[in-house]
Enzyme design. Structure first.
Site, mmCIF file in Angstrom:
data_model
loop_
_atom_site.group_PDB
_atom_site.id
_atom_site.type_symbol
_atom_site.label_atom_id
_atom_site.label_comp_id
_atom_site.label_asym_id
_atom_site.label_seq_id
_atom_site.Cartn_x
_atom_site.Cartn_y
_atom_site.Cartn_z
ATOM 1 N N SER A 154 14.427 60.115 72.768
ATOM 2 C CA SER A 154 13.980 60.370 74.131
ATOM 3 C C SER A 154 12.923 61.467 74.071
ATOM 4 C CB SER A 154 15.175 60.773 75.009
ATOM 5 O OG SER A 154 14.785 61.058 76.328
ATOM 6 N N TYR A 168 6.180 57.951 82.566
ATOM 7 C CA TYR A 168 6.768 58.199 81.240
ATOM 8 C C TYR A 168 8.155 58.808 81.387
ATOM 9 C CZ TYR A 168 7.592 60.560 76.779
ATOM 10 O OH TYR A 168 8.147 61.021 75.615
ATOM 11 N N LYS A 172 12.085 57.615 80.100
ATOM 12 C CA LYS A 172 12.990 58.433 79.292
ATOM 13 C C LYS A 172 14.274 58.773 80.038
ATOM 14 C CE LYS A 172 10.533 58.442 75.588
ATOM 15 N NZ LYS A 172 10.986 57.653 74.416
#
Length: 299
Positions: A154, A168, A172
């Site tokens: 991650s 983004y 994650k």
């Protein structure tokens, strides 16, 4: 003699009959950065590694340096057929997969409103759906053996979010939730899951690997725009060492009880502690309002 990276595709006999009890890794995204450093670390300590990339030419030199303990395999996490083939070839060559590292992924710069629909979907296909595809290909063997280690890479950006990287961060955050659920599901089967959360590593994440939206809205220039520039400017100056990060991941994997979360880097540590403090303050400040939604209990 055939080049090893092409022989794996052309000559199945070269990837069968391997024996021995050393750990077997399958690592995605090994063309550079943390994935490459981790593959090299595992090989240098004597383990066997399926070194995967979308283009095996980028990992040929690394594989050729380690003989039959290394396989160069094409694996594109967005291509289910290539994932299945890479897992099958690894199991043919080494008999099993002990350690799976889902490392493939990339960043994307854009204010949330600036994100292009196709680019955002592709980001999810790699950073989230690709991980699921690889997991579903590897887990049956681990379940059958009742053993295994899964490392999902991650980011500190899976714990805290900032302007310009919202899409983004969303991937994650999704990976973190997926990994926590997976950990609870597979723990009784002898399989451990670790979420790796690096801070800034000196890789090409913010350099040649970074993608960004061409759309720039003036209203976001002082928030997302400024952070876009700052993110790109830090490339090559990040404080974290991918080689040391790789060694830390291997240490965690070797543990009898691997951590669910592993922060990497003093910047990630400081950021996580600050995030926890902000979260605690916000929870405490709104405690009365939070409790007000409960049904009243009869006295």
């Amino acid at each position: 003699m055939k080049n090893r990276t092409t022989a794996l595709d052309d000559d199945p006999a070269r990837t069968s009959g391997a024996s021995g009890g050393t750990p077997v890794w399958l690592i995605t995204g090994c063309s550079g950065g943390l994935g490459r450093a981790l593959a090299r670390h595992a090989l240098e300590r004597g383990d066997r590694v399926a070194v995967t990339a979308r283009d095996t030419a980028g990992v040929a030199a690394l594989v050729d340096a380690h003989g039959d303990r290394a396989l160069a395999l094409r694996l594109d996490v967005t291509d289910a057929a290539s994932v299945a083939a890479a897992v099958e070839r690894t199991e043919q060559a080494f008999g099993r997969i002990d350690i799976l590292v889902n490392n493939a992924g990339y960043g994307y710069l854009a204010a949330v409103e600036e994100g292009e629909d196709d680019a955002v979907r592709t980001l999810y296909d790699t950073n989230v759906h690709g991980v699921v595809t690889v997991l579903k290909a590897v887990l049956p063997g681990m379940r059958e053996r009742r053993s295994g280690r899964i490392v999902n890479v991650s980011s500190f950006g899976g714990l805290a979010a900032f302007a310009a990287t919202g899409h983004y961060h969303a991937t994650k955050f999704a990976l973190e939730g997926l990994s926590e659920s997976l950990a609870a599901e597979v723990a009784p089967l002898g399989i451990a899951v670790t979420i790796v959360e690096p801070g800034g590593l000196r890789t090409q994440w913010a350099g040649t690997s970074m993608r960004q939206s061409p759309t720039r809205l003036q209203d976001y220039e002082q928030t997302a725009g400024r952070r876009r520039a700052a993110t790109l400017a830090v490339s090559g100056r990040q404080p974290g060492d991918p080689v040391r990060a790789a060694a830390a991941i291997a240490t965690a994997v070797d543990s009898a009880t691997p951590p669910l979360r592993l922060l990497l880097g003093s910047d990630a540590l400081a950021g996580a502690r600050a995030r926890l403090e902000r979260l605690r303050h916000e929870i405490d400040a709104n405690e009365a309002l939070t409790r007000s939604t409960d049904l009243e209990r009869a006295s």
